[in-house]
Enzyme design. Structure first.
Site, PDB file in Angstrom:
ATOM      1  N   ASP A  98      -1.546  40.920 -13.490  1.00 38.50           N
ATOM      2  CA  ASP A  98      -0.654  40.324 -14.488  1.00 38.50           C
ATOM      3  C   ASP A  98      -0.477  38.823 -14.254  1.00 38.50           C
ATOM      4  O   ASP A  98      -1.477  38.122 -14.117  1.00 38.50           O
ATOM      5  CB  ASP A  98       0.680  41.093 -14.495  1.00 38.50           C
ATOM      6  N   HIS A 136      -0.794  48.729 -19.019  1.00 40.32           N
ATOM      7  CA  HIS A 136      -0.533  47.514 -18.253  1.00 40.32           C
ATOM      8  C   HIS A 136      -0.261  47.807 -16.774  1.00 40.32           C
ATOM      9  O   HIS A 136      -0.604  47.003 -15.911  1.00 40.32           O
ATOM     10  CB  HIS A 136       0.669  46.794 -18.878  1.00 40.32           C
TER      11      HIS A 136
HETATM   12  O1  LIG Z   1       3.527  38.597 -19.847  1.00 40.04           O
HETATM   13  C1  LIG Z   1       2.876  39.190 -19.026  1.00 40.04           C
HETATM   14  N1  LIG Z   1       3.213  40.426 -18.570  1.00 40.04           N
HETATM   15  C2  LIG Z   1       4.327  41.166 -19.086  1.00 40.04           C
HETATM   16  C3  LIG Z   1       3.773  42.435 -19.682  1.00 40.04           C
HETATM   17  C4  LIG Z   1       4.898  43.277 -20.227  1.00 40.04           C
HETATM   18  C5  LIG Z   1       4.369  44.611 -20.641  1.00 40.04           C
HETATM   19  C6  LIG Z   1       4.852  45.750 -20.014  1.00 40.04           C
HETATM   20  C7  LIG Z   1       4.379  46.998 -20.397  1.00 40.04           C
HETATM   21  C8  LIG Z   1       3.423  47.120 -21.404  1.00 40.04           C
HETATM   22  C9  LIG Z   1       2.927  45.977 -22.023  1.00 40.04           C
HETATM   23  C10 LIG Z   1       3.411  44.719 -21.647  1.00 40.04           C
HETATM   24  N2  LIG Z   1       1.743  38.684 -18.488  1.00 40.04           N
HETATM   25  C11 LIG Z   1       1.255  37.364 -18.760  1.00 40.04           C
HETATM   26  C12 LIG Z   1       0.377  36.990 -17.597  1.00 40.04           C
HETATM   27  C13 LIG Z   1      -0.146  35.597 -17.761  1.00 40.04           C
HETATM   28  C14 LIG Z   1      -0.898  35.488 -19.057  1.00 40.04           C
HETATM   29  O2  LIG Z   1      -1.212  34.125 -19.222  1.00 40.04           O
HETATM   30  C15 LIG Z   1      -2.578  33.953 -19.525  1.00 40.04           C
HETATM   31  C16 LIG Z   1      -2.819  32.478 -19.642  1.00 40.04           C
HETATM   32  C17 LIG Z   1      -3.281  31.782 -18.560  1.00 40.04           C
HETATM   33  F1  LIG Z   1      -3.470  32.443 -17.430  1.00 40.04           F
HETATM   34  C18 LIG Z   1      -3.559  30.416 -18.656  1.00 40.04           C
HETATM   35  C19 LIG Z   1      -3.350  29.771 -19.863  1.00 40.04           C
HETATM   36  C20 LIG Z   1      -2.859  30.470 -20.967  1.00 40.04           C
HETATM   37  C21 LIG Z   1      -2.592  31.841 -20.834  1.00 40.04           C
HETATM   38  F2  LIG Z   1      -2.093  32.552 -21.850  1.00 40.04           F
HETATM   39  C22 LIG Z   1      -0.102  35.933 -20.263  1.00 40.04           C
HETATM   40  C23 LIG Z   1       0.469  37.334 -20.050  1.00 40.04           C
END
Ligand SMILES: O=C(NCCCc1ccccc1)N[C@H]1CC[C@H](OCc2c(F)cccc2F)CC1
Length: 326
Positions: A113, A303
């Site tokens: 993540d 996830h």
């Molecule tokens: O938000 C996140 N996790 C929470 C998930 C919640 C969930 C729980 C249960 C079921 C579904 C969802 N993770 C982030 C991790 C970083 C990611 O960034 C990627 C990135 C870069 F690395 C660099 C530049 C731009 C860019 F977007 C974007 C998601």
């Protein structure tokens, strides 16, 4: 049944270290014999070092010394107010400082993540320190020369709510935190009510209605809630307030890369979750071009891959680590 670490497991010790002025707490798990190598495991949101409970025993059994920090804002680690402490660059600098503190001249990195995003950045800032990298769920997203808000992606819409005042205003105190985490880990209402989805974020009105989530035992959820209650949600949510800061940190690098390209030299493994609503496998399309050696695996899971399918995730990691442990 995959062997897992419990919150107060005799096989681990919780240590602290002052890294660039911030006190970090980290789990240390030593192999039985002489450690062949050291691996750092970096968790995401909303998680903790214990998020790697199903992977730690496997990795020590392979002869690795395992180091698992509570990342900035979480658990036994400090939670500074300012979002500048939660950037990729800061995480990379702190992990390099932790490697020095531990006395490891090179380390292997594993991330999930947000931790999966961090490990690529550590490898970019400290290539000589990192011998191999794996990421679970998070594909590589290269630095950009112009700012692209993450929320342009439909699957990242929830980040608008997380970076705002609502979640930290509503999720206050250990009981609310427990309900929130229970919802994030899949707890459902009796009529199938959900607590969170990627298009919206948290449905606060559903939190008191949720039954037990299928992924954490009562003891584990109590431990998580206790650790989150130390600082509250401001710290963990600051990771969602770093978009512009990370862009500013990386735009020089992005211009360099535009001119002369870039390839990660060390071997990299990406394990995607086919049903991960936030980080679907399609986000990793075209990722190959950034790596000299990229291995991709996919597990039929959501996830929370580390906990939902630990045996399959662990098998990919163990097979890929094969000849890399020395
Ligand atoms: O938000 C996140 N996790 C929470 C998930 C919640 C969930 C729980 C249960 C079921 C579904 C969802 N993770 C982030 C991790 C970083 C990611 O960034 C990627 C990135 C870069 F690395 C660099 C530049 C731009 C860019 F977007 C974007 C998601």
């Amino acid at each position: 049944m995959v062997d897992k670490i419990t919150p107060n497991d005799s096989r681990i010790q919780y240590n602290t270290a002052n890294l660039n002025g911030v006190t970090y707490s980290y789990i240390l798990a030593e192999p039985s014999g002489q450690a062949l190598n050291t691996i750092f495991l970096i968790h995401g949101w909303p998680d903790l070092s214990l998020g790697w409970r199903y992977q730690i025993p496997l990795l020590t059994s392979l002869g690795l010394r395992v180091v698992v920090p509570d990342m900035m804002g979480y658990g036994g680690t400090d939670a500074p107010e300012d979002a500048k402490f939660y950037t990729f660059k800061r995480a990379a600098d702190d992990m390099a400082a932790l490697a020095k503190h531990i006395g490891a001249s090179t380390i292997i990195l594993g991330g999930h993540d947000w931790g999966g995003a961090v490990v690529y950045r550590i490898a970019m800032h400290y290539p000589q320190l990192i011998s191999a990298v794996f990421s679970v769920c998070t594909p590589y997203m290269p630095p950009t020369t112009s700012f692209v808000p993450a929320t342009v992606f439909p699957n990242f819409k929830y980040q608008l709510q997380l970076k705002g005042p609502e979640v930290e205003g509503n999720i206050v105190g250990e009981e609310k935190i427990r309900q929130f985490l229970n919802g994030m880990y899949g707890g459902r209402g009796s009529n199938g009510e959900i607590a969170f989805d990627v298009t919206h974020g948290c449905y606060f009105e559903n939190l008191p209605k949720l039954g037990p989530n299928p992924l954490l035992s009562k003891e584990e959820l109590d431990f998580y809630a206790q650790r989150y209650a130390i600082h509250g949600m401001h710290g963990p949510l600051n990771w969602y307030r770093t978009g512009e800061l990370n862009f500013e940190d990386e735009k020089e690098m992005a211009r360099e890369i535009e001119k002369q390209g870039y390839k990660f030299d060390m071997p990299v493994l990406l394990i995607s979750g086919s049903k991960d609503a936030a980080l679907p496998p399609r986000l990793s399309e075209g990722m190959e071009n950034w790596f000299r050696s990229l291995t991709k695996g996919e597990v039929k899971t959501g996830h929370w891959a580390l906990w939902e399918k630990p045996d399959e995730v662990n098998r990919f990691i163990a097979e890929w680590l094969g000849g890399k442990i020395k």
